[in-house]
Design an enzyme around this catalytic site. Structure first.
Site, PDB file in Angstrom:
ATOM      1  N   ASN A 160       5.436 -27.539 -62.313  1.00 52.25           N
ATOM      2  CA  ASN A 160       4.409 -27.041 -61.411  1.00 52.25           C
ATOM      3  C   ASN A 160       3.360 -26.187 -62.130  1.00 52.25           C
ATOM      4  O   ASN A 160       3.696 -25.191 -62.759  1.00 52.25           O
ATOM      5  CB  ASN A 160       5.066 -26.206 -60.291  1.00 52.25           C
ATOM      6  CG  ASN A 160       4.156 -26.101 -59.080  1.00 52.25           C
ATOM      7  OD1 ASN A 160       3.058 -26.642 -59.080  1.00 52.25           O
ATOM      8  ND2 ASN A 160       4.642 -25.431 -58.047  1.00 52.25           N
ATOM      9  N   HIS A 193      14.632 -22.699 -45.901  1.00 50.25           N
ATOM     10  CA  HIS A 193      13.772 -21.534 -46.160  1.00 50.25           C
ATOM     11  C   HIS A 193      13.140 -21.031 -44.874  1.00 50.25           C
ATOM     12  O   HIS A 193      12.185 -21.612 -44.377  1.00 50.25           O
ATOM     13  CB  HIS A 193      12.663 -21.931 -47.130  1.00 50.25           C
ATOM     14  CG  HIS A 193      13.113 -22.049 -48.528  1.00 50.25           C
ATOM     15  ND1 HIS A 193      12.302 -21.798 -49.594  1.00 50.25           N
ATOM     16  CD2 HIS A 193      14.308 -22.385 -49.058  1.00 50.25           C
ATOM     17  CE1 HIS A 193      12.957 -21.986 -50.727  1.00 50.25           C
ATOM     18  NE2 HIS A 193      14.174 -22.345 -50.430  1.00 50.25           N
ATOM     19  N   TYR A 253       5.864 -13.280 -52.143  1.00 55.60           N
ATOM     20  CA  TYR A 253       6.414 -14.583 -52.462  1.00 55.60           C
ATOM     21  C   TYR A 253       7.187 -15.140 -51.264  1.00 55.60           C
ATOM     22  O   TYR A 253       7.925 -14.412 -50.592  1.00 55.60           O
ATOM     23  CB  TYR A 253       7.365 -14.525 -53.683  1.00 55.60           C
ATOM     24  CG  TYR A 253       8.179 -15.775 -53.696  1.00 55.60           C
ATOM     25  CD1 TYR A 253       9.476 -15.804 -53.200  1.00 55.60           C
ATOM     26  CD2 TYR A 253       7.576 -16.985 -54.051  1.00 55.60           C
ATOM     27  CE1 TYR A 253      10.174 -16.987 -53.104  1.00 55.60           C
ATOM     28  CE2 TYR A 253       8.274 -18.165 -53.944  1.00 55.60           C
ATOM     29  CZ  TYR A 253       9.561 -18.168 -53.463  1.00 55.60           C
ATOM     30  OH  TYR A 253      10.226 -19.344 -53.344  1.00 55.60           O
ATOM     31  N   ASP A 263      15.379 -14.374 -52.286  1.00 54.94           N
ATOM     32  CA  ASP A 263      14.816 -14.604 -53.617  1.00 54.94           C
ATOM     33  C   ASP A 263      13.864 -13.461 -53.975  1.00 54.94           C
ATOM     34  O   ASP A 263      12.821 -13.295 -53.340  1.00 54.94           O
ATOM     35  CB  ASP A 263      14.042 -15.936 -53.609  1.00 54.94           C
ATOM     36  CG  ASP A 263      13.654 -16.392 -55.011  1.00 54.94           C
ATOM     37  OD1 ASP A 263      13.249 -17.563 -55.149  1.00 54.94           O
ATOM     38  OD2 ASP A 263      13.772 -15.587 -55.962  1.00 54.94           O
ATOM     39  N   HIS A 278      12.444 -13.162 -56.853  1.00 56.75           N
ATOM     40  CA  HIS A 278      11.414 -13.862 -57.649  1.00 56.75           C
ATOM     41  C   HIS A 278      10.952 -13.045 -58.848  1.00 56.75           C
ATOM     42  O   HIS A 278       9.748 -12.871 -59.081  1.00 56.75           O
ATOM     43  CB  HIS A 278      10.217 -14.221 -56.746  1.00 56.75           C
ATOM     44  CG  HIS A 278       9.685 -15.591 -57.040  1.00 56.75           C
ATOM     45  ND1 HIS A 278       8.565 -15.807 -57.795  1.00 56.75           N
ATOM     46  CD2 HIS A 278      10.134 -16.807 -56.695  1.00 56.75           C
ATOM     47  CE1 HIS A 278       8.324 -17.093 -57.888  1.00 56.75           C
ATOM     48  NE2 HIS A 278       9.251 -17.737 -57.238  1.00 56.75           N
ATOM     49  N   GLU A 301      18.664 -13.724 -55.536  1.00 56.82           N
ATOM     50  CA  GLU A 301      18.185 -14.632 -56.586  1.00 56.82           C
ATOM     51  C   GLU A 301      17.086 -14.025 -57.421  1.00 56.82           C
ATOM     52  O   GLU A 301      16.212 -13.318 -56.917  1.00 56.82           O
ATOM     53  CB  GLU A 301      17.670 -15.910 -55.914  1.00 56.82           C
ATOM     54  CG  GLU A 301      17.035 -16.904 -56.858  1.00 56.82           C
ATOM     55  CD  GLU A 301      16.380 -18.037 -56.124  1.00 56.82           C
ATOM     56  OE1 GLU A 301      16.641 -18.203 -54.919  1.00 56.82           O
ATOM     57  OE2 GLU A 301      15.587 -18.752 -56.749  1.00 56.82           O
ATOM     58  N   GLU A 312      16.485 -20.911 -62.324  1.00 53.80           N
ATOM     59  CA  GLU A 312      15.631 -22.065 -62.004  1.00 53.80           C
ATOM     60  C   GLU A 312      14.584 -22.305 -63.087  1.00 53.80           C
ATOM     61  O   GLU A 312      14.129 -23.437 -63.247  1.00 53.80           O
ATOM     62  CB  GLU A 312      14.964 -21.882 -60.648  1.00 53.80           C
ATOM     63  CG  GLU A 312      13.926 -20.812 -60.585  1.00 53.80           C
ATOM     64  CD  GLU A 312      13.324 -20.683 -59.198  1.00 53.80           C
ATOM     65  OE1 GLU A 312      14.081 -20.588 -58.214  1.00 53.80           O
ATOM     66  OE2 GLU A 312      12.092 -20.683 -59.099  1.00 53.80           O
ATOM     67  N   ARG A 367      21.233 -21.617 -61.506  1.00 56.47           N
ATOM     68  CA  ARG A 367      20.248 -22.367 -60.727  1.00 56.47           C
ATOM     69  C   ARG A 367      19.547 -23.481 -61.516  1.00 56.47           C
ATOM     70  O   ARG A 367      18.592 -24.068 -61.035  1.00 56.47           O
ATOM     71  CB  ARG A 367      19.179 -21.405 -60.217  1.00 56.47           C
ATOM     72  CG  ARG A 367      19.682 -20.343 -59.287  1.00 56.47           C
ATOM     73  CD  ARG A 367      19.447 -20.679 -57.836  1.00 56.47           C
ATOM     74  NE  ARG A 367      18.057 -20.696 -57.448  1.00 56.47           N
ATOM     75  CZ  ARG A 367      17.552 -21.600 -56.621  1.00 56.47           C
ATOM     76  NH1 ARG A 367      18.316 -22.569 -56.168  1.00 56.47           N
ATOM     77  NH2 ARG A 367      16.284 -21.553 -56.275  1.00 56.47           N
ATOM     78  N   HIS A 402      18.188 -25.414 -58.121  1.00 60.82           N
ATOM     79  CA  HIS A 402      16.844 -25.210 -57.572  1.00 60.82           C
ATOM     80  C   HIS A 402      16.416 -26.507 -56.890  1.00 60.82           C
ATOM     81  O   HIS A 402      16.737 -27.597 -57.364  1.00 60.82           O
ATOM     82  CB  HIS A 402      15.928 -24.870 -58.735  1.00 60.82           C
ATOM     83  CG  HIS A 402      14.524 -24.554 -58.389  1.00 60.82           C
ATOM     84  ND1 HIS A 402      13.504 -24.790 -59.268  1.00 60.82           N
ATOM     85  CD2 HIS A 402      13.961 -23.997 -57.301  1.00 60.82           C
ATOM     86  CE1 HIS A 402      12.364 -24.394 -58.733  1.00 60.82           C
ATOM     87  NE2 HIS A 402      12.602 -23.907 -57.557  1.00 60.82           N
ATOM     88  N   ASP A 438       8.243 -28.534 -55.301  1.00 60.61           N
ATOM     89  CA  ASP A 438       7.604 -29.019 -56.524  1.00 60.61           C
ATOM     90  C   ASP A 438       8.587 -29.699 -57.457  1.00 60.61           C
ATOM     91  O   ASP A 438       8.230 -30.061 -58.579  1.00 60.61           O
ATOM     92  CB  ASP A 438       6.858 -27.890 -57.240  1.00 60.61           C
ATOM     93  CG  ASP A 438       7.705 -26.641 -57.391  1.00 60.61           C
ATOM     94  OD1 ASP A 438       7.863 -25.917 -56.396  1.00 60.61           O
ATOM     95  OD2 ASP A 438       8.228 -26.415 -58.494  1.00 60.61           O
ATOM     96  N   GLU A 443      19.606 -26.071 -53.042  1.00 62.02           N
ATOM     97  CA  GLU A 443      18.384 -25.691 -52.325  1.00 62.02           C
ATOM     98  C   GLU A 443      17.719 -26.940 -51.770  1.00 62.02           C
ATOM     99  O   GLU A 443      17.656 -27.967 -52.443  1.00 62.02           O
ATOM    100  CB  GLU A 443      17.421 -24.961 -53.266  1.00 62.02           C
ATOM    101  CG  GLU A 443      16.117 -24.562 -52.605  1.00 62.02           C
ATOM    102  CD  GLU A 443      15.217 -23.770 -53.515  1.00 62.02           C
ATOM    103  OE1 GLU A 443      15.575 -23.575 -54.689  1.00 62.02           O
ATOM    104  OE2 GLU A 443      14.151 -23.333 -53.066  1.00 62.02           O
TER     105      GLU A 443
HETATM  106  C1  CS2 Z   1      11.354 -20.591 -55.718  1.00 62.62           C
HETATM  107  C2  CS2 Z   1      10.392 -21.702 -55.987  1.00 62.62           C
HETATM  108  O1  CS2 Z   1      12.571 -22.172 -54.469  1.00 62.62           O
HETATM  109  C3  CS2 Z   1      12.651 -21.138 -55.138  1.00 62.62           C
HETATM  110  O2  CS2 Z   1      13.712 -20.520 -55.362  1.00 62.62           O
HETATM  111  O3  CS2 Z   1      11.624 -19.752 -56.783  1.00 62.62           O
HETATM  112  O4  CS2 Z   1       9.686 -21.914 -54.811  1.00 62.62           O
HETATM  113  C4  CS2 Z   1       9.390 -21.453 -57.108  1.00 62.62           C
HETATM  114  O5  CS2 Z   1       8.532 -20.391 -56.735  1.00 62.62           O
HETATM  115  C5  CS2 Z   1       8.583 -22.718 -57.350  1.00 62.62           C
HETATM  116  O6  CS2 Z   1       9.479 -23.753 -57.661  1.00 62.62           O
HETATM  117  C6  CS2 Z   1       7.586 -22.525 -58.472  1.00 62.62           C
HETATM  118  O7  CS2 Z   1       6.892 -23.729 -58.689  1.00 62.62           O
HETATM  119 MG    MG Z   2      13.603 -19.006 -56.751  1.00 65.21          MG
END
Ligand code: CS2
Ligand code: MG
Length: 402
Positions: free
Chosen positions: A37, A122, A159, A210, A212, A236, A262, A283, A312, A316, A339
């Site tokens: 991504n 989500h 986020y 998350d 992030h 996470e 991830e 992940r 993950h 994307d 996920e």
């Molecule tokens: C995130 C993702 O799904 C998750 O746990 O961390 O949405 C992440 O932000 C994206 O894959 C980034 O491209």
């Molecule tokens: Mg994540």
């Protein structure tokens, strides 16, 4: 089983996806996800200009040797671009091998260890009220596990909170959009979210969150301790993980389960995290960690240390990655959770697939291979559109982690 063709297909049915399609002299083809991504075209070039010329003519059955050739043969090892390219080749070759054996990929890996693959969805909202409404909606959809992300008072955005409540795509602009972040405001607010969620929904539903990559280890220890009464399934990406030993500090302060990985691309990114039991879920994914071949190695190391998988699965990562992941998830003994951010209808039409959702699980189906294909004619109708992930700054303008 000579490889006679390998082509890279770029399509953008609402967001960019990069897919590698390998064809053998027998006419069997396999596909792999190569989507990174915000840096998609780097992987396209790495494949088209550097790896594909070395792939043509090789024996598609030699998955391990081809993996080692492209990993060791590059001299410059690891990293998201090269490992996504290797992953796409690896995934396509496992797809071919399973099709040639006329069996679903999970049977080739060692057979099913479970019927359904538990997934998490989500739920997100601008505030606690809206987030609670979204958690209720995901419960009605049948999810047993739900990630909750919420807007933070005093921050214009954060986020995981999006306008569209079903399809979340963070790569939102032709040049990086700039977000603003306040750790203090975030740390003050998130415990209130989970207190309310447990108060309204009880403890039967698995709740995840998350961070992030936005805390220091001691801040993560504080948040983990604040969240202990709410029994999260996992917290996470609490801290960026270049400093793997930094998680010793988090572990000293909280029993909240930790998930990470991830953005990891090889076993070397997590070897210390796993061997010191600094996390509870790994992940890493098919598309970003070198394909099925390498993901199996990571999962086996994790198993030694009581650590489970939690691949993950954001929008994307294409349906090709999700399909392959579900076969891996069906086999892997130390499975944790998968996920599942749903793809749009347009994306699902470009990538016809065998997997289905029911009762909080995904089921991979039993078609030979990983069960996902690409409709090249439809894919060609969606040309590439440059899109960047956002960047993040602190309130004083300091560049920070997104
Ligand atoms: C995130 C993702 O799904 C998750 O746990 O961390 O949405 C992440 O932000 C994206 O894959 C980034 O491209
Ligand atoms: Mg994540």
């Amino acid at each position: 089983m000579k490889i006679i063709d390998a082509k890279v297909i770029v399509t953008c049915p609402g967001r960019n996806f990069v897919t590698l399609k390998i064809t053998t002299e027998e006419g069997i083809h396999g596909i792999g996800d190569a989507t990174l991504n915000g840096r998609e075209l780097a992987v396209v070039s790495y494949l088209e200009d550097h790896l594909v010329p070395c792939l043509i003519g090789r024996d598609a059955r030699q998955i391990e040797d081809i993996w080692q050739f492209f990993y060791r043969g590059a001299y410059w090892r690891k990293g998201p671009v090269g490992m996504a390219a290797i992953a796409a080749i690896d995934t396509a070759l496992w797809d071919i091998k399973a099709k040639a054996a006329n069996m679903p990929l999970y049977d080739l890996l060692g057979g099913k260890s479970r019927e359904g693959v538990m997934v998490y969805g989500h739920a997100n909202g601008e505030d606690i009220e809206e987030t609670c409404d979204e958690v209720a909606r995901y419960l009605e959809l049948g999810y047993k596990a739900i990630r909750a992300q919420c807007g933070v008072p005093g921050m214009p955005s954060t986020y995981g909170v999006a306008q569209d409540k079903m399809f979340y795509e963070p790569a939102d602009a032709d040049l990086p959009s700039e977000n603003i972040w306040s750790t203090a405001k975030y740390l003050n607010h998130i415990p209130k979210l989970f207190a309310r969620l447990r108060d309204q929904f009880g403890f039967d539903v698995h709740l995840l969150h998350d961070v992030h990559h936005r805390l220091t280890p001691i801040e993560a220890g504080r948040l983990g301790k604040d969240l202990e009464p709410y029994r999260l399934f996992w917290l996470e990406d609490a801290v960026t993980a270049e400093l793997q030993e930094g998680f010793r500090l988090v572990r000293q302060h909280t029993t909240t389960p930790l998930a990470l990985g991830e953005i990891f691309t090889t076993i070397y990114d997590c070897h210390q995290l796993l061997s010191e039991q600094l996390i509870d879920y790994i992940r890493t994914t098919v598309v970003h960690a070198g394909g099925i071949t390498h993901l199996k190695r990571i999962a086996s190391l994790a198993e030694l240390y009581h650590i489970k998988t939690g691949c993950h699965g954001a929008t994307d990562l294409s349906p090709v990655c999700l399909g392959a992941a579900l076969h891996f998830d069906s086999w892997v003994p130390n499975f944790g959770i998968q996920e599942y951010m749903r793809h749009t209808e347009a994306t699902d039409e470009v990538f016809p697939h065998a997997y289905t959702f029911a009762d909080g699980n995904l089921y991979p189906g039993d078609t030979p291979g990983h069960g996902v294909d690409i409709n090249e004619e439809l894919a060609s109708k969606y040309p590439y559109q440059r899109a960047y992930l956002p960047v993040n700054r602190l309130e004083d303008g300091t560049m920070f982690n997104w």
